[in-house]
Design a protein around this motif. Structure first.
Motif, PDB file in Angstrom:
ATOM      1  N   LYS A  34       0.807  -1.211   0.000  1.00 31.50           N
ATOM      2  CA  LYS A  34       0.000   0.000   0.000  1.00 31.50           C
ATOM      3  C   LYS A  34       0.847   1.271   0.000  1.00 31.50           C
ATOM      4  CE  LYS A  34      -4.061  -2.053   2.238  1.00 31.50           C
ATOM      5  NZ  LYS A  34      -4.906  -2.075   3.458  1.00 31.50           N
ATOM      6  N   ILE A  35       2.113   1.126   0.355  1.00 33.82           N
ATOM      7  CA  ILE A  35       3.009   2.287   0.345  1.00 33.82           C
ATOM      8  C   ILE A  35       3.259   2.760  -1.083  1.00 33.82           C
ATOM      9  CG2 ILE A  35       5.349   3.069   0.917  1.00 33.82           C
ATOM     10  CD1 ILE A  35       5.357   1.090   3.205  1.00 33.82           C
ATOM     11  N   LEU A  36       3.220   1.823  -2.019  1.00 31.36           N
ATOM     12  CA  LEU A  36       3.494   2.152  -3.417  1.00 31.36           C
ATOM     13  C   LEU A  36       2.354   2.962  -4.019  1.00 31.36           C
ATOM     14  CD1 LEU A  36       4.800  -1.349  -4.590  1.00 31.36           C
ATOM     15  CD2 LEU A  36       6.177   0.644  -3.949  1.00 31.36           C
ATOM     16  N   THR A  37       2.692   3.868  -4.906  1.00 31.81           N
ATOM     17  CA  THR A  37       1.675   4.627  -5.621  1.00 31.81           C
ATOM     18  C   THR A  37       1.022   3.744  -6.677  1.00 31.81           C
ATOM     19  OG1 THR A  37       3.218   5.414  -7.310  1.00 31.81           O
ATOM     20  CG2 THR A  37       3.002   6.743  -5.307  1.00 31.81           C
ATOM     21  N   THR A  38      -0.162   4.143  -7.122  1.00 35.32           N
ATOM     22  CA  THR A  38      -0.864   3.376  -8.146  1.00 35.32           C
ATOM     23  C   THR A  38      -0.031   3.275  -9.417  1.00 35.32           C
ATOM     24  OG1 THR A  38      -3.012   4.090  -7.272  1.00 35.32           O
ATOM     25  CG2 THR A  38      -2.966   3.245  -9.531  1.00 35.32           C
ATOM     26  N   ASP A  39       0.591   4.377  -9.807  1.00 34.88           N
ATOM     27  CA  ASP A  39       1.414   4.372 -11.022  1.00 34.88           C
ATOM     28  C   ASP A  39       2.574   3.385 -10.907  1.00 34.88           C
ATOM     29  OD1 ASP A  39      -0.196   6.267 -12.174  1.00 34.88           O
ATOM     30  OD2 ASP A  39       1.123   7.959 -11.724  1.00 34.88           O
ATOM     31  N   ARG A  40       3.181   3.315  -9.715  1.00 36.16           N
ATOM     32  CA  ARG A  40       4.308   2.403  -9.515  1.00 36.16           C
ATOM     33  C   ARG A  40       3.842   0.949  -9.557  1.00 36.16           C
ATOM     34  NH1 ARG A  40       9.191   1.117 -10.825  1.00 36.16           N
ATOM     35  NH2 ARG A  40      10.448   0.177  -9.158  1.00 36.16           N
ATOM     36  N   VAL A  41       2.694   0.668  -8.971  1.00 38.50           N
ATOM     37  CA  VAL A  41       2.148  -0.694  -9.008  1.00 38.50           C
ATOM     38  C   VAL A  41       1.864  -1.107 -10.450  1.00 38.50           C
ATOM     39  CG1 VAL A  41       0.183  -2.147  -8.374  1.00 38.50           C
ATOM     40  CG2 VAL A  41       1.181  -0.596  -6.683  1.00 38.50           C
ATOM     41  N   VAL A  42       1.275  -0.199 -11.220  1.00 42.35           N
ATOM     42  CA  VAL A  42       0.990  -0.485 -12.629  1.00 42.35           C
ATOM     43  C   VAL A  42       2.283  -0.766 -13.388  1.00 42.35           C
ATOM     44  CG1 VAL A  42       0.153   0.510 -14.786  1.00 42.35           C
ATOM     45  CG2 VAL A  42      -1.159   0.827 -12.678  1.00 42.35           C
ATOM     46  N   GLU A  43       3.292   0.024 -13.115  1.00 45.40           N
ATOM     47  CA  GLU A  43       4.589  -0.161 -13.781  1.00 45.40           C
ATOM     48  C   GLU A  43       5.187  -1.514 -13.441  1.00 45.40           C
ATOM     49  OE1 GLU A  43       9.032   1.963 -13.904  1.00 45.40           O
ATOM     50  OE2 GLU A  43       7.396   2.867 -12.756  1.00 45.40           O
ATOM     51  N   LEU A  44       5.137  -1.888 -12.165  1.00 44.72           N
ATOM     52  CA  LEU A  44       5.704  -3.168 -11.742  1.00 44.72           C
ATOM     53  C   LEU A  44       4.928  -4.347 -12.330  1.00 44.72           C
ATOM     54  CD1 LEU A  44       6.473  -2.367  -7.992  1.00 44.72           C
ATOM     55  CD2 LEU A  44       8.146  -2.719  -9.831  1.00 44.72           C
ATOM     56  N   LEU A  45       3.591  -4.227 -12.378  1.00 42.94           N
ATOM     57  CA  LEU A  45       2.780  -5.292 -12.964  1.00 42.94           C
ATOM     58  C   LEU A  45       3.099  -5.465 -14.444  1.00 42.94           C
ATOM     59  CD1 LEU A  45      -0.799  -4.895 -11.420  1.00 42.94           C
ATOM     60  CD2 LEU A  45       0.694  -6.886 -11.269  1.00 42.94           C
ATOM     61  N   GLN A  46       3.292  -4.357 -15.122  1.00 47.12           N
ATOM     62  CA  GLN A  46       3.621  -4.442 -16.536  1.00 47.12           C
ATOM     63  C   GLN A  46       4.980  -5.097 -16.757  1.00 47.12           C
ATOM     64  OE1 GLN A  46       4.015  -0.675 -18.647  1.00 47.12           O
ATOM     65  NE2 GLN A  46       2.977  -1.543 -20.419  1.00 47.12           N
ATOM     66  N   MET A  47       5.964  -4.752 -15.913  1.00 41.32           N
ATOM     67  CA  MET A  47       7.288  -5.354 -16.016  1.00 41.32           C
ATOM     68  C   MET A  47       7.232  -6.846 -15.729  1.00 41.32           C
ATOM     69  SD  MET A  47       9.479  -2.342 -14.112  1.00 41.32           S
ATOM     70  CE  MET A  47      10.930  -3.382 -13.948  1.00 41.32           C
ATOM     71  N   ALA A  48       6.470  -7.208 -14.676  1.00 39.24           N
ATOM     72  CA  ALA A  48       6.354  -8.624 -14.327  1.00 39.24           C
ATOM     73  C   ALA A  48       5.644  -9.407 -15.429  1.00 39.24           C
ATOM     74  CB  ALA A  48       5.604  -8.774 -13.002  1.00 39.24           C
ATOM     75  N   SER A  49       4.631  -8.786 -16.055  1.00 38.12           N
ATOM     76  CA  SER A  49       3.899  -9.448 -17.132  1.00 38.12           C
ATOM     77  C   SER A  49       4.792  -9.695 -18.336  1.00 38.12           C
ATOM     78  CB  SER A  49       2.695  -8.592 -17.548  1.00 38.12           C
ATOM     79  OG  SER A  49       1.778  -8.452 -16.485  1.00 38.12           O
ATOM     80  N   MET A  50       5.710  -8.783 -18.598  1.00 42.19           N
ATOM     81  CA  MET A  50       6.620  -8.927 -19.736  1.00 42.19           C
ATOM     82  C   MET A  50       7.640 -10.045 -19.508  1.00 42.19           C
ATOM     83  SD  MET A  50       7.244  -4.872 -20.536  1.00 42.19           S
ATOM     84  CE  MET A  50       8.496  -5.189 -21.781  1.00 42.19           C
TER      85      MET A  50
END
Length: 263
Positions: A34-50
């Motif tokens: 929850k400390i992470l911003t929404t934008d950062r979570v989206v970025e990490l999910l995209q990286m993990a998906s790749m």
């Protein structure tokens, strides 16, 4: 004499318990995430998906489920029109005219916010039933404003909407999201006092007499699939409106209006 064998020390199971324990310790908790911003979570999910096919599959499934939920969610906006009718005609009725005048600007602002939120939710949850409910509710709100001008609050609220086009804009936003079939269904409903197109035409005539909602003609043009160029005079003017009857054909008075008159 045979010498005793020296017991061998067990080798650490790097692929077993120690690895599992390390992995469990390394997994971030929900509170940490929850400390992470929404934008950062989206970025990490995209990286993990790749990088990981299984993560990509889970993310795509979650996106599809969210989209399906939005499309299938049905919202009934009708309570908004009832609430606004009560605010204008009942809540402040006992106040003196000067106090009604003082609060009129705030009341009009709240109505504008409600109108905008209805249009926004119709876009957020793109279900045809929501668009229909949203358009019908905005029509009722508009009629309430037209019929509630016999005291200070109602009059001042109506004055605000002579220059505030939020209701027409919200209606246009909703109609613009409709499919050609949705528009055709509304326009081809059995003509009569109960059809939505007839009620919108009635509102256009009321609005003209009150000098409010100048863009209602554009809404009707959009529904009919006609090009909108600065508003237009349409067929709604061919049918008269009896101010002494509500939409069910029942007589009513106009002082403060009656909630049933709006429906």
């Amino acid at each position: 004499m045979t010498s005793p064998q020296v017991a061998k020390r067990a080798r650490a199971n790097t692929a077993g318990d120690d690895h599992t324990q390390l992995t469990e310790i390394s997994i971030p908790t929900q509170e940490q995430l929850k400390i992470l911003t929404t934008d950062r979570v989206v970025e990490l999910l995209q990286m993990a998906s790749m990088k990981h096919a299984d993560v990509n599959a889970m993310v795509l499934n979650a996106i599809q489920s969210a989209q399906d939920e939005r499309r299938n969610r049905v919202i009934d906006f009708d309570y908004h029109s009832k609430s606004i009718w009560k605010t204008i005609n009942v809540t402040y009725r006992s106040m003196k005219g000067s106090r009604q005048y003082d609060i009129a600007f705030d009341v009009a602002g709240e109505i504008s916010s409600t109108i905008s939120s209805i249009a926004a939710r119709c876009v957020e949850f793109p279900n045809p039933r929501n668009r229909r409910s949203g358009l019908e509710t905005l029509r009722k709100i508009g009629k309430t404003i037209c019929l509630s001008s016999n005291d200070t609050l109602g009059h001042e609220v109506q004055q605000q909407f002579q220059s505030d086009p939020c209701l027409e804009n919200a209606m246009c936003d909703i109609v613009s999201e409709m499919s050609a079939q949705e528009k055709e269904d509304i326009c081809n409903e059995a003509m009569g006092s109960e059809s939505l197109i007839a009620k919108l035409e009635e509102l256009a005539k009321l609005a003209e007499s009150c000098c409010v909602f100048e863009g209602i003609g554009e809404v009707l043009d959009l529904l009919r699939g006609e090009e909108v160029e600065g508003g237009s005079q349409d067929e709604s003017e061919e049918e008269g409106y009896d101010e002494d009857e509500d939409e069910d054909g029942h007589e009513h008075g106009h002082e403060h209006g009656h909630e049933n008159d709006i429906y």
